[in-house]
Design a protein around this motif. Sequence first.
Motif, PDB file in Angstrom:
ATOM      1  N   SER A 149       0.845  -1.194   0.000  1.00 56.92           N
ATOM      2  CA  SER A 149       0.000   0.000   0.000  1.00 56.92           C
ATOM      3  C   SER A 149       0.877   1.240   0.000  1.00 56.92           C
ATOM      4  O   SER A 149       2.029   1.199   0.437  1.00 56.92           O
TER       5      SER A 149
ATOM      6  N   SER B 135      -3.417  -0.697  -1.945  1.00 57.32           N
ATOM      7  CA  SER B 135      -4.200   0.538  -2.036  1.00 57.32           C
ATOM      8  C   SER B 135      -3.297   1.759  -2.111  1.00 57.32           C
ATOM      9  O   SER B 135      -2.167   1.749  -1.614  1.00 57.32           O
TER      10      SER B 135
ATOM     11  N   ASN C 217      -7.496   2.071  -5.714  1.00 57.36           N
ATOM     12  CA  ASN C 217      -6.604   3.092  -6.228  1.00 57.36           C
ATOM     13  C   ASN C 217      -7.421   4.091  -7.045  1.00 57.36           C
ATOM     14  O   ASN C 217      -7.798   3.782  -8.161  1.00 57.36           O
TER      15      ASN C 217
ATOM     16  N   ILE D 170      -6.439  -0.853   5.816  1.00 58.40           N
ATOM     17  CA  ILE D 170      -6.157  -0.475   4.433  1.00 58.40           C
ATOM     18  C   ILE D 170      -5.880  -1.756   3.648  1.00 58.40           C
ATOM     19  O   ILE D 170      -4.991  -2.523   3.998  1.00 58.40           O
TER      20      ILE D 170
ATOM     21  N   ALA E 298      -7.812   4.877  -2.875  1.00 57.24           N
ATOM     22  CA  ALA E 298      -8.550   4.159  -1.826  1.00 57.24           C
ATOM     23  C   ALA E 298      -9.857   4.870  -1.495  1.00 57.24           C
ATOM     24  O   ALA E 298      -9.911   6.092  -1.427  1.00 57.24           O
TER      25      ALA E 298
ATOM     26  N   ALA F  50      -9.978   0.614   0.515  1.00 59.72           N
ATOM     27  CA  ALA F  50      -9.222  -0.162  -0.460  1.00 59.72           C
ATOM     28  C   ALA F  50      -9.355   0.480  -1.831  1.00 59.72           C
ATOM     29  O   ALA F  50     -10.291   1.236  -2.088  1.00 59.72           O
TER      30      ALA F  50
END
Length: 86
Positions: A39, A57, A72, A53, A74, A70
């Motif tokens: 992440s 992400s 992209n 998380i 998030a 979560a």
Amino acid sequence: MILDNDFHILGHGFSWLTEYSVNSKPVKIGRGCFIGSRSIILKGVTLGDRVVIGAGSVVTKNVPAYSIAAGNPARVVGTIPNPNLQ
């Protein structure tokens, strides 16, 4: 990966300026957070207590306490029961 700056900014022509601290912002991570592998937490983000998380992400905005985020970028996809409210 937790980033508090952009590392460098474009200068004139093809040069890079290394005064990255000018654009830095603190990252705040609350108590009991779980950050999945690979992440990325970007500058200026605050994660509340007990945040989860998802793996991979990219966190670009604040995540409220007791949330699951979560993707992209998030997004909050769920919540975790707050034991203080029961």
